[in-house]
Design a protein around this motif. Structure first.
Motif, PDB file in Angstrom:
ATOM      1  N   VAL A  34     -86.239   6.039 -11.841  1.00 45.59           N
ATOM      2  CA  VAL A  34     -87.758   6.235 -12.511  1.00 45.59           C
ATOM      3  C   VAL A  34     -88.675   7.753 -13.258  1.00 45.59           C
ATOM      4  N   LYS A  35     -89.356   7.519 -14.219  1.00 48.61           N
ATOM      5  CA  LYS A  35     -89.962   9.497 -14.504  1.00 48.61           C
ATOM      6  C   LYS A  35     -90.744   8.895 -13.336  1.00 48.61           C
ATOM      7  N   SER A  36     -90.826  10.563 -12.260  1.00 45.62           N
ATOM      8  CA  SER A  36     -91.685  11.024 -11.181  1.00 45.62           C
ATOM      9  C   SER A  36     -93.648  10.527 -11.346  1.00 45.62           C
ATOM     10  N   GLN A  37     -93.507  10.960 -13.223  1.00 47.12           N
ATOM     11  CA  GLN A  37     -95.068  10.865 -13.247  1.00 47.12           C
ATOM     12  C   GLN A  37     -95.347   9.285 -13.977  1.00 47.12           C
ATOM     13  N   VAL A 107     -93.656  13.465  -4.535  1.00 51.81           N
ATOM     14  CA  VAL A 107     -93.570  12.438  -5.356  1.00 51.81           C
ATOM     15  C   VAL A 107     -94.543  11.774  -4.880  1.00 51.81           C
ATOM     16  N   ALA A 108     -95.715  10.439  -5.757  1.00 57.49           N
ATOM     17  CA  ALA A 108     -96.652   9.962  -5.139  1.00 57.49           C
ATOM     18  C   ALA A 108     -96.650   8.512  -4.330  1.00 57.49           C
ATOM     19  N   SER A 109     -97.318   8.810  -2.898  1.00 54.69           N
ATOM     20  CA  SER A 109     -96.797   7.587  -1.927  1.00 54.69           C
ATOM     21  C   SER A 109     -97.080   6.742  -2.442  1.00 54.69           C
ATOM     22  N   VAL A 110     -96.269   5.735  -1.782  1.00 54.70           N
ATOM     23  CA  VAL A 110     -96.765   4.305  -2.366  1.00 54.70           C
ATOM     24  C   VAL A 110     -97.478   2.755  -0.752  1.00 54.70           C
ATOM     25  N   VAL A 111     -97.700   4.159   0.450  1.00 53.64           N
ATOM     26  CA  VAL A 111     -98.219   3.545   1.406  1.00 53.64           C
ATOM     27  C   VAL A 111     -98.411   2.349   0.739  1.00 53.64           C
ATOM     28  N   ASP A 112    -100.225   2.797   0.005  1.00 50.68           N
ATOM     29  CA  ASP A 112    -100.734   1.418   0.266  1.00 50.68           C
ATOM     30  C   ASP A 112    -100.844   0.812  -0.961  1.00 50.68           C
ATOM     31  N   GLU A 133     -97.531  12.936  -2.210  1.00 52.32           N
ATOM     32  CA  GLU A 133     -99.369  12.889  -2.583  1.00 52.32           C
ATOM     33  C   GLU A 133    -100.268  11.048  -2.175  1.00 52.32           C
ATOM     34  N   GLY A 134    -100.891  11.705  -1.210  1.00 52.80           N
ATOM     35  CA  GLY A 134    -101.619  10.747  -1.126  1.00 52.80           C
ATOM     36  C   GLY A 134    -101.236  10.121   0.531  1.00 52.80           C
ATOM     37  N   HIS A 135    -100.400  10.425   0.928  1.00 52.65           N
ATOM     38  CA  HIS A 135    -100.027   9.623   2.263  1.00 52.65           C
ATOM     39  C   HIS A 135    -101.161   9.462   2.605  1.00 52.65           C
ATOM     40  N   PRO A 136    -101.281   8.958   3.793  1.00 55.67           N
ATOM     41  CA  PRO A 136    -102.509   8.968   5.282  1.00 55.67           C
ATOM     42  C   PRO A 136    -102.472   9.712   6.164  1.00 55.67           C
ATOM     43  N   ASP A 137    -100.933  10.668   7.070  1.00 60.41           N
ATOM     44  CA  ASP A 137    -100.694  10.829   8.055  1.00 60.41           C
ATOM     45  C   ASP A 137     -99.480  11.922   7.706  1.00 60.41           C
ATOM     46  N   LEU A 138     -99.384  12.056   7.042  1.00 56.95           N
ATOM     47  CA  LEU A 138     -97.675  12.712   6.342  1.00 56.95           C
ATOM     48  C   LEU A 138     -97.573  14.682   7.685  1.00 56.95           C
TER      49      LEU A 138
END
Length: 199
Positions: A34-37, A107-112, A133-138
């Motif tokens: 998958v493309k990163s964006q 890359v974007a986080s998928v935790v949510d 990016e967007g990880h709550p506790d990296l």
């Protein structure tokens, strides 16, 4: 009844369209690149689309492709690989996304989307330096708080950069430069021609 891997590949190519950079089947498993964006939107689609229903994130890990293929690899250095499972449709898929910048892999986080990604992403951050990016506790999860570097990167020295030990005079743990001499480790094979003879 589950689709064949080839049928799943075609339906996901139609569903994801331009978000896909590549799709291939190897060893009976479907891999989507998958493309990163489009990574996060693609992951959400794979979970929520009624034809997909990949409810479970089975695994997520980092990869370092430097030196891959005996040094002929000319793509991005770092990637994130996720394995998804649809219990509803009895299907599996592997998804790979390459980080666009080798110096600062993000890359974007998928935790949510899948809360189970939390510790997987922290591990990939700790061991490979991939920022989610967007990880709550990296923060680091396996190495020590004062650890410098990322030990699963292929350019990380085998003996590390520092070693720690308990100092009885200071009554605390201290860090010091590595005292191990770098050496080439070649396994020795001992063959005794008479081994097992006479039994």
């Amino acid at each position: 009844m589950p689709q064949t891997v080839e049928a799943l590949s075609l339906s996901l190519q139609n569903l994801l369209g331009d978000a896909l950079a590549q799709s291939f089947v190897r060893l009976g498993e479907l891999t989507l690149v998958v493309k990163s964006q489009h990574y996060k939107a693609t992951m959400r689609t794979l979970r929520d689309d009624p034809d997909c229903r990949f409810e479970q994130l089975i695994d997520l890990c980092g990869m370092d492709y430097s030196g891959y293929g005996d040094g002929v690899w000319d793509g991005a250095r770092f990637a994130v690989v996720a394995h998804l499972l649809s219990v509803t449709n009895n299907q599996r898929v592997r998804l790979r996304v390459f980080c666009p910048d080798d110096e600062l892999p993000v890359v974007a986080s998928v935790v949510d989307i899948w809360p189970s990604a939390n510790w997987f992403e922290r591990e990939a951050f700790d061991l490979y330096g991939i920022v989610f990016e967007g990880h709550p506790d990296l923060r680091r999860i396996l190495t020590d708080y004062g650890f410098i570097g990322h030990p699963f990167r292929k350019d990380f020295p085998l003996s590390g950069n520092v070693e720690m030990r308990y100092d009885p005079t200071q009554q605390r743990v201290i860090y010091q430069p590595v005292s191990i001499e770098p050496r080439e480790i070649v396994p020795r094979i001992v063959r005794d021609e008479s081994y097992g003879a006479g039994r």
